[in-house]
Design a protein around this motif. Sequence first.
Motif, mmCIF file in Angstrom:
data_model
loop_
_atom_site.group_PDB
_atom_site.id
_atom_site.type_symbol
_atom_site.label_atom_id
_atom_site.label_comp_id
_atom_site.label_asym_id
_atom_site.label_seq_id
_atom_site.Cartn_x
_atom_site.Cartn_y
_atom_site.Cartn_z
ATOM 1 N N LYS A 1 -57.863 -15.203 84.277
ATOM 2 C CA LYS A 1 -58.854 -14.128 84.327
ATOM 3 C C LYS A 1 -59.104 -13.684 85.765
ATOM 4 C CE LYS A 1 -61.302 -15.260 80.044
ATOM 5 N NZ LYS A 1 -62.566 -15.775 79.443
ATOM 6 N N ILE A 2 -59.128 -14.630 86.680
ATOM 7 C CA ILE A 2 -59.331 -14.285 88.085
ATOM 8 C C ILE A 2 -58.144 -13.494 88.619
ATOM 9 C CG2 ILE A 2 -59.480 -15.261 90.413
ATOM 10 C CD1 ILE A 2 -61.162 -17.530 89.167
ATOM 11 N N LEU A 3 -56.933 -13.936 88.305
ATOM 12 C CA LEU A 3 -55.741 -13.208 88.740
ATOM 13 C C LEU A 3 -55.739 -11.787 88.186
ATOM 14 C CD1 LEU A 3 -53.016 -15.981 88.314
ATOM 15 C CD2 LEU A 3 -53.907 -15.086 90.473
ATOM 16 N N SER A 4 -56.150 -11.644 86.935
ATOM 17 C CA SER A 4 -56.199 -10.324 86.309
ATOM 18 C C SER A 4 -57.262 -9.442 86.950
ATOM 19 C CB SER A 4 -56.479 -10.477 84.809
ATOM 20 O OG SER A 4 -56.673 -9.223 84.201
ATOM 21 N N ALA A 5 -58.452 -10.000 87.183
ATOM 22 C CA ALA A 5 -59.554 -9.214 87.745
ATOM 23 C C ALA A 5 -59.236 -8.738 89.155
ATOM 24 C CB ALA A 5 -60.839 -10.038 87.739
ATOM 25 N N ARG A 6 -58.618 -9.588 89.959
ATOM 26 C CA ARG A 6 -58.315 -9.183 91.334
ATOM 27 C C ARG A 6 -57.217 -8.120 91.353
ATOM 28 N NH1 ARG A 6 -54.128 -11.746 93.815
ATOM 29 N NH2 ARG A 6 -55.112 -11.451 95.834
ATOM 30 N N ALA A 7 -56.241 -8.215 90.446
ATOM 31 C CA ALA A 7 -55.218 -7.169 90.360
ATOM 32 C C ALA A 7 -55.853 -5.842 89.959
ATOM 33 C CB ALA A 7 -54.139 -7.576 89.359
ATOM 34 N N TYR A 8 -56.796 -5.899 89.027
ATOM 35 C CA TYR A 8 -57.480 -4.681 88.575
ATOM 36 C C TYR A 8 -58.273 -4.054 89.719
ATOM 37 C CZ TYR A 8 -60.517 -1.571 85.895
ATOM 38 O OH TYR A 8 -61.178 -0.459 85.419
ATOM 39 N N LEU A 9 -59.009 -4.861 90.467
ATOM 40 C CA LEU A 9 -59.865 -4.304 91.514
ATOM 41 C C LEU A 9 -59.051 -3.727 92.665
ATOM 42 C CD1 LEU A 9 -62.774 -6.905 91.520
ATOM 43 C CD2 LEU A 9 -62.808 -4.558 90.640
ATOM 44 N N TYR A 10 -57.965 -4.386 93.049
ATOM 45 C CA TYR A 10 -57.125 -3.796 94.097
ATOM 46 C C TYR A 10 -56.522 -2.472 93.628
ATOM 47 C CZ TYR A 10 -57.324 -7.665 97.423
ATOM 48 O OH TYR A 10 -57.753 -8.584 98.352
ATOM 49 N N LEU A 11 -56.124 -2.406 92.367
ATOM 50 C CA LEU A 11 -55.597 -1.149 91.837
ATOM 51 C C LEU A 11 -56.690 -0.085 91.785
ATOM 52 C CD1 LEU A 11 -53.287 0.467 90.571
ATOM 53 C CD2 LEU A 11 -53.926 -0.512 88.345
ATOM 54 N N ASP B 1 -64.039 -2.022 81.491
ATOM 55 C CA ASP B 1 -62.970 -2.702 82.226
ATOM 56 C C ASP B 1 -63.393 -2.995 83.661
ATOM 57 O OD1 ASP B 1 -61.307 -2.644 80.018
ATOM 58 O OD2 ASP B 1 -60.193 -0.869 80.671
ATOM 59 N N THR B 2 -63.987 -1.992 84.313
ATOM 60 C CA THR B 2 -64.433 -2.178 85.694
ATOM 61 C C THR B 2 -65.595 -3.157 85.769
ATOM 62 O OG1 THR B 2 -63.678 0.028 86.349
ATOM 63 C CG2 THR B 2 -65.385 -0.996 87.714
ATOM 64 N N SER B 3 -66.540 -3.034 84.846
ATOM 65 C CA SER B 3 -67.688 -3.936 84.844
ATOM 66 C C SER B 3 -67.252 -5.387 84.657
ATOM 67 C CB SER B 3 -68.664 -3.534 83.733
ATOM 68 O OG SER B 3 -69.798 -4.370 83.728
ATOM 69 N N GLU B 4 -66.295 -5.616 83.764
ATOM 70 C CA GLU B 4 -65.827 -6.977 83.519
ATOM 71 C C GLU B 4 -65.082 -7.544 84.724
ATOM 72 O OE1 GLU B 4 -63.577 -6.811 79.932
ATOM 73 O OE2 GLU B 4 -65.310 -6.239 78.708
ATOM 74 N N ALA B 5 -64.280 -6.712 85.391
ATOM 75 C CA ALA B 5 -63.555 -7.190 86.572
ATOM 76 C C ALA B 5 -64.524 -7.544 87.697
ATOM 77 C CB ALA B 5 -62.554 -6.135 87.033
ATOM 78 N N LEU B 6 -65.504 -6.683 87.942
ATOM 79 C CA LEU B 6 -66.514 -6.988 88.960
ATOM 80 C C LEU B 6 -67.318 -8.222 88.574
ATOM 81 C CD1 LEU B 6 -67.828 -3.383 89.713
ATOM 82 C CD2 LEU B 6 -66.545 -4.835 91.297
ATOM 83 N N GLY B 7 -67.556 -8.383 87.271
ATOM 84 C CA GLY B 7 -68.350 -9.510 86.800
ATOM 85 C C GLY B 7 -67.726 -10.859 87.089
ATOM 86 N N ILE B 8 -66.406 -10.906 87.199
ATOM 87 C CA ILE B 8 -65.733 -12.164 87.532
ATOM 88 C C ILE B 8 -66.170 -12.668 88.902
ATOM 89 C CG2 ILE B 8 -63.474 -13.200 88.046
ATOM 90 C CD1 ILE B 8 -63.867 -12.758 85.093
ATOM 91 N N PHE B 9 -66.483 -11.731 89.813
ATOM 92 C CA PHE B 9 -66.807 -12.095 91.193
ATOM 93 C C PHE B 9 -68.285 -11.909 91.541
ATOM 94 C CE2 PHE B 9 -62.388 -10.719 91.036
ATOM 95 C CZ PHE B 9 -61.741 -11.782 91.648
ATOM 96 N N SER B 10 -69.037 -11.205 90.699
ATOM 97 C CA SER B 10 -70.399 -10.817 91.075
ATOM 98 C C SER B 10 -71.355 -11.997 91.193
ATOM 99 C CB SER B 10 -70.952 -9.800 90.067
ATOM 100 O OG SER B 10 -71.023 -10.362 88.767
ATOM 101 N N GLN B 11 -71.098 -13.075 90.461
ATOM 102 C CA GLN B 11 -71.999 -14.226 90.534
ATOM 103 C C GLN B 11 -71.937 -14.922 91.882
ATOM 104 O OE1 GLN B 11 -71.199 -16.814 87.215
ATOM 105 N NE2 GLN B 11 -71.991 -15.371 85.703
ATOM 106 N N GLU B 12 -70.851 -14.686 92.613
ATOM 107 C CA GLU B 12 -70.658 -15.356 93.896
ATOM 108 C C GLU B 12 -70.937 -14.452 95.090
ATOM 109 O OE1 GLU B 12 -70.003 -18.540 94.019
ATOM 110 O OE2 GLU B 12 -69.762 -18.744 91.840
ATOM 111 N N ASP C 1 -56.030 -10.808 77.990
ATOM 112 C CA ASP C 1 -55.624 -11.372 79.274
ATOM 113 C C ASP C 1 -55.749 -10.388 80.428
ATOM 114 O OD1 ASP C 1 -53.455 -9.661 79.234
ATOM 115 O OD2 ASP C 1 -51.955 -11.225 78.944
ATOM 116 N N GLY C 2 -56.223 -9.176 80.173
ATOM 117 C CA GLY C 2 -56.464 -8.218 81.235
ATOM 118 C C GLY C 2 -55.337 -7.242 81.478
ATOM 119 N N THR C 3 -54.169 -7.474 80.871
ATOM 120 C CA THR C 3 -53.054 -6.561 81.083
ATOM 121 C C THR C 3 -53.362 -5.186 80.520
ATOM 122 O OG1 THR C 3 -51.547 -8.443 80.927
ATOM 123 C CG2 THR C 3 -50.577 -6.254 80.765
ATOM 124 N N GLY C 4 -54.074 -5.143 79.392
ATOM 125 C CA GLY C 4 -54.442 -3.860 78.804
ATOM 126 C C GLY C 4 -55.306 -3.039 79.736
ATOM 127 N N ALA C 5 -56.274 -3.687 80.393
ATOM 128 C CA ALA C 5 -57.136 -2.984 81.345
ATOM 129 C C ALA C 5 -56.322 -2.449 82.516
ATOM 130 C CB ALA C 5 -58.234 -3.920 81.842
#
Length: 293
Positions: free
Chosen positions: A20-30, A52-63, A267-271
Amino acid sequence: MFGMSEAGGAMTEEMDSCRKILSARAYLYLLFHKLYGGEPTEELMEVLGGSDTSEALGIFSQEDETIEKCQGFLERLCRDLADDERRQRFIGLCGDEYVAIFYGFPKALVVPSESFYRSGDHSLLSEVTLAVRDFYRRFNVLPARYPRTPDDHIALEMAFMSCLARDAMEAFDKRDWRELVTLLQAQAKFADDHLLAWIPSFAAEVRKMSDPCLYPQLIKTTEAFVSMDRQCLNNIALWLAEEVALTDRDAPLGGTDGNAAVSSHEDGTGALDRLESLRLPHLEDNELVPTTA
């Protein structure tokens, strides 16, 4: 951050977390590549306010507080832009802001290229630019419109990280740990040598702009994300070295055929695919294309 259970080759909770982290970081850089490479449209606003954007940011927002604030800002923005007239007016303001930052019109307030901040004489072509180009060549990509767009434009550097991040996802899915480590090390070096060496200065200059609409907030978030992602790369590399490489080196991800045990939606590929399909005006001027190896 991660750990392996006794499940061995099965998809463990820790493996799922890493994916999930690998997927979220790929999404945010894109996403950052699209944001800084093409002019704003209604479709872009839908992506920014979407799940999609909210979920990707959510992976990192707690930190990270900045990322958390950005997630809230975009969610509020989505609600505020439900009215068509308000949405069109806002897109117009964003367009003016984009032109001011990325085209320097009517007056160059900031410059979105690394060399300007690191060359010593504010040059737009320096050894820094050539070092970025050499990094691209190592992975067989180059700017599509060089020399119209400098190699070290922020949109191109985000595109490069997005490419390597997606390749890292694919290596993870294949459990090609050697390739994954190579890709993580390359991204860490590019972040150290380039992204972290100038994006904070760029973000600081953008924050001086009066009446921020959209881009100053997102550039600040990019700065926070790049810094946090650099630590994330360390954590994943440590997990690979201490856990996976010893216990799960040759196991396929989802069974004997090596296929992933989760759907592309989960797995985030769809996003990523949905975001990849977003085309913005003039984005073609800020893209990387494959070269002959």
